[in-house]
Design a protein around this motif. Structure first.
Motif, PDB file in Angstrom:
ATOM      1  N   LEU A 193       0.829  -1.205   0.000  1.00  0.00           N
ATOM      2  CA  LEU A 193       0.000   0.000   0.000  1.00  0.00           C
ATOM      3  C   LEU A 193       0.863   1.255   0.000  1.00  0.00           C
ATOM      4  O   LEU A 193       2.039   1.232   0.356  1.00  0.00           O
ATOM      5  CB  LEU A 193      -0.931   0.004   1.219  1.00  0.00           C
ATOM      6  CG  LEU A 193      -1.871  -1.194   1.373  1.00  0.00           C
ATOM      7  CD1 LEU A 193      -2.725  -1.018   2.624  1.00  0.00           C
ATOM      8  CD2 LEU A 193      -2.754  -1.371   0.142  1.00  0.00           C
ATOM      9  N   ALA A 194       0.266   2.352  -0.396  1.00  0.00           N
ATOM     10  CA  ALA A 194       0.860   3.682  -0.271  1.00  0.00           C
ATOM     11  C   ALA A 194       0.198   4.379   0.910  1.00  0.00           C
ATOM     12  O   ALA A 194      -0.796   3.889   1.470  1.00  0.00           O
ATOM     13  CB  ALA A 194       0.663   4.473  -1.557  1.00  0.00           C
ATOM     14  N   THR A 195       0.719   5.538   1.294  1.00  0.00           N
ATOM     15  CA  THR A 195       0.196   6.240   2.467  1.00  0.00           C
ATOM     16  C   THR A 195      -0.120   7.689   2.112  1.00  0.00           C
ATOM     17  O   THR A 195       0.706   8.398   1.538  1.00  0.00           O
ATOM     18  CB  THR A 195       1.205   6.224   3.623  1.00  0.00           C
ATOM     19  OG1 THR A 195       1.448   4.860   4.003  1.00  0.00           O
ATOM     20  CG2 THR A 195       0.673   6.984   4.825  1.00  0.00           C
ATOM     21  N   LEU A 196      -1.329   8.107   2.464  1.00  0.00           N
ATOM     22  CA  LEU A 196      -1.737   9.502   2.326  1.00  0.00           C
ATOM     23  C   LEU A 196      -2.043  10.034   3.715  1.00  0.00           C
ATOM     24  O   LEU A 196      -2.928   9.517   4.404  1.00  0.00           O
ATOM     25  CB  LEU A 196      -2.960   9.618   1.421  1.00  0.00           C
ATOM     26  CG  LEU A 196      -3.409  11.023   1.018  1.00  0.00           C
ATOM     27  CD1 LEU A 196      -2.295  11.768   0.284  1.00  0.00           C
ATOM     28  CD2 LEU A 196      -4.648  10.952   0.149  1.00  0.00           C
ATOM     29  N   ARG A 197      -1.274  11.038   4.123  1.00  0.00           N
ATOM     30  CA  ARG A 197      -1.461  11.643   5.451  1.00  0.00           C
ATOM     31  C   ARG A 197      -2.268  12.929   5.317  1.00  0.00           C
ATOM     32  O   ARG A 197      -2.011  13.738   4.438  1.00  0.00           O
ATOM     33  CB  ARG A 197      -0.111  11.914   6.111  1.00  0.00           C
ATOM     34  CG  ARG A 197       0.701  10.653   6.362  1.00  0.00           C
ATOM     35  CD  ARG A 197       1.991  10.971   7.109  1.00  0.00           C
ATOM     36  NE  ARG A 197       2.728   9.752   7.426  1.00  0.00           N
ATOM     37  CZ  ARG A 197       3.665   9.223   6.649  1.00  0.00           C
ATOM     38  NH1 ARG A 197       3.976   9.812   5.495  1.00  0.00           N
ATOM     39  NH2 ARG A 197       4.287   8.106   7.002  1.00  0.00           N
ATOM     40  N   PHE A 198      -3.222  13.102   6.208  1.00  0.00           N
ATOM     41  CA  PHE A 198      -4.007  14.326   6.252  1.00  0.00           C
ATOM     42  C   PHE A 198      -3.558  15.143   7.462  1.00  0.00           C
ATOM     43  O   PHE A 198      -3.615  14.656   8.595  1.00  0.00           O
ATOM     44  CB  PHE A 198      -5.498  14.013   6.367  1.00  0.00           C
ATOM     45  CG  PHE A 198      -6.102  13.459   5.102  1.00  0.00           C
ATOM     46  CD1 PHE A 198      -6.822  14.279   4.257  1.00  0.00           C
ATOM     47  CD2 PHE A 198      -5.948  12.126   4.760  1.00  0.00           C
ATOM     48  CE1 PHE A 198      -7.376  13.779   3.093  1.00  0.00           C
ATOM     49  CE2 PHE A 198      -6.502  11.610   3.606  1.00  0.00           C
ATOM     50  CZ  PHE A 198      -7.224  12.444   2.758  1.00  0.00           C
ATOM     51  N   SER A 199      -3.109  16.363   7.203  1.00  0.00           N
ATOM     52  CA  SER A 199      -2.690  17.265   8.270  1.00  0.00           C
ATOM     53  C   SER A 199      -3.648  18.452   8.277  1.00  0.00           C
ATOM     54  O   SER A 199      -3.567  19.332   7.412  1.00  0.00           O
ATOM     55  CB  SER A 199      -1.247  17.738   8.037  1.00  0.00           C
ATOM     56  OG  SER A 199      -0.841  18.630   9.044  1.00  0.00           O
TER      57      SER A 199
END
Length: 511
Positions: A193-199
């Motif tokens: 998987l890839a990772t998308l971070r929400f800040s």
């Protein structure tokens, strides 16, 4: 639970109806279940809906009949069974979608310990031959173990699903197939998987509640397009991560006001991620300001679209907040036109002032965020922006004014957009301008000099800030006060002899 496809209804066929179709839908225990059936002409794309068991008059031809057979339960979410048939209509035709033939959509993940519940799955069947298959679809959502699909090998169909596992982080997998497979579902590994971070930062939005979400956004539209997964709905600030299957994803954020209305938000740029890659999408960072629209000279008038004047740079022009602004055009000591406008409730507010001679003009804009019916959060940042452009204009020449907008990006702030008292904040300042459309010539203009000032008393007094060039932008070292908020002002002198002055009030806070 039913998914509702985008409303796409092509013009009705001019061919007279020469047949009919009746679709009966049976539940998982064999009884008739009332549902809505989507019927798509496989050639023309004409899309209709009809209640199950009702006769639908149609021209002769090949059709796709699709439905989500939802059955409620006294406890839990009930069950959904998604099915479709390819039907050749000639005369009266009747078909049955039988949920008893549905196969469970089985998904698995080498699940971390913090994920204890089943995956939530959104799934749909689509017309494969359409330019945007997901607009010609039927689907629903449910927990794994309660969502089924009726196998169908036809190449005229696509089947897609999005599965989400929730724990400390979220895990989202999306998959598409031609036809509905005999064993729908799939197995996924976190290592792939890839990772998308929400800040999500606080203090800049018109509401304190921010709902972040993720949508599939394949480069070529297919049945996965816009399958939707909520990431987190919470009070800002917060941060969260979602691990996704490789592909192109559309992050989004919605800001909810004190009255429960969604009042802001938008869609940042899509992100294409490979396995193992990560990206951080920010929302609400300081400082918000003008996003795109510049003055133009066209049809012997100075024109300005007072839109996207206070917006989140990480979201883009379509994520800007509504404003109310006063726009003034003057030449020397003469006011050519003054007008107060708002884009709240209107998408066509514009300023146009007739000019009769060539010369240097001044266009000023004083914009405030404006949204009747809600109470802004106390101490909201970037509440006011002003612009002051001076440029040469000739009524005989249509052109985009050679002026600039600037963006301020303060570094080192906390997640509430606060700098430490009596500290020094490094602010990256960039100057840009963009084409305003094909009707008005866009000429090159360059920055000759850039200056920055800061104010800690709401703009009553200003102090010059030292600025150094850093590549294509500038670094400004702002000395912060002991409390309150900092306003930022820039002035760009351009190669055409004009100036562009921009001010963002309450750009960031001290705390």
């Amino acid at each position: 639970m039913a998914l509702f496809a985008p409303l796409v209804v092509p013009a009705a066929s001019a061919q007279a109806a020469s047949g009919s179709l009746t679709v009966t839908t049976l539940g998982r225990h064999g009884a008739k279940v009332a549902t809505t059936v989507t019927v798509v002409n496989a050639s023309s794309g004409e899309r209709r809906t009809v209640k199950s068991g009702k006769r639908l008059s149609l021209p002769s031809g090949k059709y796709l009949a699709m439905a989500d057979i939802y059955e409620s339960a006294t406890d839990g979410l009930g069950t959904d069974t998604i099915g479709a048939q390819v039907v050749t209509v000639s005369g009266a035709k009747s078909v049955t979608l039988d949920a008893r033939k549905g196969k469970a959509v089985k998904v698995s993940l080498d699940t971390p310990a913090d994920v204890t519940g089943p995956a939530r799955i959104s799934a749909q069947v689509c017309a494969a031959s359409m330019d945007m298959p997901s607009a010609y679809s039927a689907g629903g959502w449910n927990d794994a173990g309660a969502l089924y699909a009726i196998p169908n090998s036809s190449k005229l169909l696509q089947f897609a699903y999005m599965a989400q596992w929730s724990g400390t982080d979220s895990y989202v997998a999306v998959k598409r197939t031609t036809g509905i497979p005999a064993a729908p579902g799939g197995s996924f590994k976190r290592s792939q998987l890839a990772t998308l971070r929400f800040s999500v930062h606080g203090g800049t939005q018109m509401g304190s509640q921010v709902d972040t979400a993720l949508q599939a956004a394949p480069k070529v539209d297919d049945c996965t397009t816009d399958l939707y997964s909520e990431v987190r709905d919470d009070s800002a600030p917060y941060s969260t991560s979602v691990h996704v299957t490789p592909g192109t994803w559309q992050p989004r954020g919605d800001v909810v006001a004190d009255n429960g209305d969604v009042v802001s938000g938008g869609f940042p740029a899509t992100r294409t991620l490979k396995a193992g890659q990560s990206f951080t999408q920010s929302f609400g960072r300081a400082a918000w300001g003008p996003m795109h629209y510049l003055p133009t000279v066209w049809q012997k008038s100075v024109n300005f679209i007072p839109d996207a004047l206070i917006g989140d740079p990480d979201v883009g022009v379509w994520g800007s907040d509504p404003t109310k602004e006063t726009v003034v055009l003057s030449k020397g000591s003469t006011t050519v036109k003054k007008q107060t406008l708002t884009n709240w409730g209107s998408s066509d507010a514009s300023f146009a002032a007739r000019i009769h001679s060539a010369g240097t003009y001044r266009l000023t804009v004083d914009a405030h965020r404006y949204r009747p019916g809600i109470t802004f959060p106390s101490g909201m940042l970037s509440s006011r922006v002003t612009l002051d452009w001076r440029f040469k204009a000739d009524p005989a020449k249509s052109v985009v004014a050679p002026v600039f907008m600037t963006r301020f990006l303060p570094a080192g702030l906390d997640n509430r957009n606060r700098a430490k008292a009596n500290s020094v904040t490094s602010v990256t300042v960039s100057a840009g301008r963009g084409s305003q459309g094909p009707d008005v010539r866009f000429t090159k203009s360059t920055v000759k000099s850039l200056k920055v000032w800061a104010s800690s008393d709401g703009g009553r007094t200003w102090k010059s800030v030292s600025v150094t060039r850093s590549g294509s932008s500038w670094k400004a070292a702002v000395h912060n006060p002991a409390s309150g908020a900092v306003a930022l002002r820039s002035q760009v002198t351009d190669s055409a002899g004009g100036t562009s002055t921009e001010t963002v009030y309450r750009a960031y806070a001290i705390g």
